[in-house]
Design a protein around this motif. Structure first.
Motif, PDB file in Angstrom:
ATOM      1  N   LEU A 198     -35.001   6.098  39.323  1.00  0.00           N
ATOM      2  CA  LEU A 198     -33.750   6.735  39.751  1.00  0.00           C
ATOM      3  C   LEU A 198     -34.046   8.113  40.342  1.00  0.00           C
ATOM      4  CD1 LEU A 198     -31.554   5.711  36.688  1.00  0.00           C
ATOM      5  CD2 LEU A 198     -31.249   4.917  39.045  1.00  0.00           C
TER       6      LEU A 198
ATOM      7  N   GLY B 249     -27.924   2.531  39.845  1.00  0.00           N
ATOM      8  CA  GLY B 249     -28.739   3.181  40.868  1.00  0.00           C
ATOM      9  C   GLY B 249     -28.173   4.476  41.393  1.00  0.00           C
TER      10      GLY B 249
ATOM     11  N   THR C 153     -26.791   8.448  41.213  1.00  0.00           N
ATOM     12  CA  THR C 153     -26.758   9.682  40.434  1.00  0.00           C
ATOM     13  C   THR C 153     -25.284  10.037  40.265  1.00  0.00           C
ATOM     14  OG1 THR C 153     -27.158  10.754  42.550  1.00  0.00           O
ATOM     15  CG2 THR C 153     -28.992  10.744  40.983  1.00  0.00           C
TER      16      THR C 153
ATOM     17  N   ALA D 286     -27.628   4.018  35.771  1.00  0.00           N
ATOM     18  CA  ALA D 286     -27.434   5.155  36.682  1.00  0.00           C
ATOM     19  C   ALA D 286     -28.063   6.386  36.035  1.00  0.00           C
ATOM     20  CB  ALA D 286     -25.948   5.387  36.910  1.00  0.00           C
TER      21      ALA D 286
ATOM     22  N   LEU E  35     -33.613  -2.227  38.685  1.00  0.00           N
ATOM     23  CA  LEU E  35     -33.382  -1.015  37.884  1.00  0.00           C
ATOM     24  C   LEU E  35     -33.679  -1.254  36.406  1.00  0.00           C
ATOM     25  CD1 LEU E  35     -30.196   0.200  39.756  1.00  0.00           C
ATOM     26  CD2 LEU E  35     -32.512   1.156  39.906  1.00  0.00           C
TER      27      LEU E  35
END
Ligand code: SF4
Lengths: 212, 474
Positions: free
Chosen positions: B9, B124, B126, B142, B268
């Protein structure tokens, strides 16, 4: 932001671990839409004997004589000594605004909560990490000697005690630079506007759903 | 060597990095509420700056809003200082062209409830907000963390933050949780284990079979309290549970973008050979329902335990902290947790106000009555949509029949910025996340528990072990 270069100031001890942001500035004062005026409510629940509300004349509230910062010998202190995990809890920058408004420019502790630590640098307040043994000595010295002062030299990254001892501390280069020069980091970031735009163009191709 | 989820990330959001690691990090989603934003908007105005990307911002008033009927809108906020703060948010959003769910919009709610509910929080991304419980959104794979007001202004103006990378910690919970043991108990047990500063300087990934078995609601509860363990960010890897939750939410990708997004999201996860600077493992079977006894979330014990004795602790700073906490909480060492009687009960907050939480509380409340010594038992749904869903399922009727009050959505008694609060000396079983001195009202005493435990405490007037409740007749 006000610059921070060096400071020679009175030290006040707050001998508690895990001092949280609710204790530093209770929630009722967060209703303000301003950035200043939080000083009288720093450590409000500990400092006064009666509950307080925003807008009140706090100088009329009875002070808690047992709260260390109410002792006359610490009046005008600009350096606060504290224990582990200072500033834990919420992200409220009001906690730093209250410290700064009450005159504190330096907080010395063995560890700080991350968000609080970060917020300090945005407001010209320097958080200094020292190890537990050094801190114990400082607490003892402050208790023993009324009017105990420390010199804080950010450029040299040193604390100096009245008997001439120097204590080195770490500080991140970029944050030091901003603090020494009183720089607003938004201006610095905007100097990279082109790189930000470049990044956005690339990301829009890779992951267009992030821009919906 | 492989990368952790956090490494991935971080890597994907780097705009620029200095030699010393100071990084300009791009922000995809910026959530805004009324308490930590006014000074940031004012800063923009004073500097003559505009928001960089208004479509990344979603605003909502939640901390100050009343939970009592508020059909008249903002004028129903009695406290003029609170009202001004909510009005200021409305005005700022209008002036700067920012999307806001205003107080009486059915989508209004606690900022950390509505982001995921709307699909505005995606894997994924921010995600930042001027609020420490932004860690909640990490449940979606995230990178989500709380920021101060100066940083709110920085993100508004530049879409970026200046950051340094944290270290990687993994907290694994392995095995199967017992009946009556929930995500809240898991995270309280974790904090009890590593302490409120245990995660300072780290980003925590929660992993292991017990975490993977949690619903998205449960994962959000766990990540929500990562900050209570000292970590700015908590996260959980993406799996099918994540993807199923997001599908068809209003802000989620659609059409041909959906399969593309899902394919990207499946990456992720931490690589099998990724390096963590610290790994902590807890066996799920060992976790009992938890109750905090002190003024820090790490001061926590199992419901069948007793309030600990500071005399048994050798570290003098810790011992003194425990003494102060016991004095504030008016508790004697050695008291059985189940002998602690309560004055109020609060079911709500961004930790535990989602539909699953309300269902768990209602299951306990059904057919029972709030005990006479409990003056107020509040149920505050996390959003208008949670409220609608709960009403469609008839949960509100169960609560009201049992003597709970059913309220409008907001932060409410989690931090008592509105009218919902504890009076000095009152003791509360609360599903929120902080038991700090004065958190729920000056002089108030907070015990943190799960929704089922809170409901059980309400109907008995003291703490009880929910695991024993099933066999009891109603
Ligand atoms: S519910 Fe409580 S913890 Fe969550 S955002 Fe609101 S005040 Fe903060």
């Amino acid at each position: 932001m006000e610059k921070f270069t060096r400071l020679d100031a009175l030290v006040a001890p707050l001998d508690r671990a895990n001092v949280d942001t609710d204790a530093i500035i209770p929630k009722q004062y967060l209703k303000s839409v301003k950035r200043s005026g939080f000083g009288p409510n720093l450590f409000d629940d500990w400092r006064y004997l009666t509950p307080g509300e925003p807008g009140q004349d706090h100088s009329q509230r009875p002070l808690n004589p047992d709260f260390v910062l109410n002792q006359p010998r610490y009046a005008g202190a600009q350096i606060l000594l504290a224990r582990e995990n200072f500033g834990c809890g919420s992200s409220r920058e009001h906690a730093v605004w209250a410290l700064e408004d009450a005159g504190f420019r330096v907080v010395i502790a063995p560890s700080f909560a991350d968000i609080f630590f970060n917020n300090c640098f945005k407001n010209g307040v320097l958080p200094v990490v020292v190890d537990g043994a050094v801190l114990d000595r400082l607490f003892a010295a402050v208790a023993a000697q009324e009017g105990y002062r420390l010199q804080v030299d950010l450029q040299a990254q040193q604390l100096r005690t009245p008997d001439g001892e120097s204590i080195a501390f770490e500080v991140d280069e970029f944050r030091k630079y901003c603090l020494l020069n009183g720089l607003d980091d938004i201006g610095l970031t905007l100097q990279r506007a082109e790189a930000i735009g470049e990044y956005e163009r690339r990301r829009r191709q890779e992951a267009p759903w992030l821009f919906a | 060597m492989g990368a952790t989820l956090y490494d991935k990330l971080w890597q994907a959001h780097r705009v620029h990095e200095d030699a010393d690691g100071t990084t300009l990090l791009y922000i995809d989603r910026h959530l805004v509420h009324e308490v930590t934003s006014p000074q940031a908007f004012e800063g923009l105005r004073l500097a003559g700056r505009k928001p960089w990307r208004t479509d990344s911002v979603l605003a909502v008033p939640d901390h100050n809003v009343p939970t009592t009927p508020r059909g008249q809108g903002v004028s129903d906020i009695v406290d003029p200082v609170s009202r001004l703060q909510v009005e200021t948010l409305d005005q700022n959003c209008k002036e700067f062209g920012i999307r806001e769910f205003t107080m009486n919009d059915p989508r209004q709610g606690i900022v950390h409830v509505i982001g995921p509910e709307q699909g505005a929080t995606l894997p994924g991304m921010t995600v930042v907000c001027g609020d420490s419980h932004t860690s909640t959104h990490g449940a979606f794979g995230a990178l989500a963390f709380g920021i101060g007001t100066s940083e709110v202004e920085h993100v508004l103006a530049t879409q970026c933050l200046i950051q340094k990378k944290s270290k990687n910690m993994q907290v694994r919970v392995e095995g199967q949780l017992g009946p009556g043991v929930t995500a809240k108990d898991v995270v309280l047990a974790i904090i009890g284990e590593i302490g409120t500063a245990g995660g300072t300087g780290y980003a925590i990934e929660f992993a292991g079979s017990a975490i993977a078995a949690l619903s998205m609601e449960g994962r959000m509860t766990v990540c929500n309290m990562a900050i209570e363990a000292g970590a700015r960010a908590g996260m959980v890897a993406v799996d099918q549970t994540t993807i199923d939750y997001i599908a068809n939410r209003p802000f989620a990708p659609r059409g041909e973008l959906w399969p593309r997004a899902v394919a990207a999201w499946r990456e992720l996860v931490s690589d099998p050979d990724a390096h963590f600077d610290r790994v902590v493992t807890l066996p799920a079977e060992a976790i009992a329902p938890q109750v905090t006894w002190g003024t820090s979330p790490e001061m926590v014990v199992a419901v069948d335990a007793r309030v600990p004795d500071p005399q048994q602790v050798s570290d003098p700073v810790k011992r003194e902290g425990m003494r102060k906490a016991l004095a504030y909480m008016a508790l004697e060492p050695g008291t059985a947790v189940q002998d602690i009687a309560l004055d109020k009960v609060f079911i709500g907050s961004c930790t535990n106000s989602r539909i699953e939480d309300l269902r768990a509380a209602a299951a306990v409340a059904a057919g029972r009555r709030v005990a006479d010594n409990v003056k107020l038992a509040l149920v505050v749904p996390g959003s208008g949509l949670v409220k609608q869903q709960a009403e469609a399922e008839g949960l509100h009727e169960i609560f009201m029949a049992a003597g709970f009050q059913w309220r409008e959505p907001g932060c409410s008694m989690c931090l008592a910025m509105n009218a919902d609060r504890l009076e000095a000396g009152e003791r509360c079983a609360s599903t929120s996340n902080r038991n700090f001195e004065g958190r729920q009202g000056a002089g108030g005493r907070t015990h943190l528990v799960s929704p089922a435990m809170a409901a059980a405490a309400a109907v008995h007037g003291h703490f009880v072990d929910v695991r024993a409740l099933e066999t009891e007749t109603r």
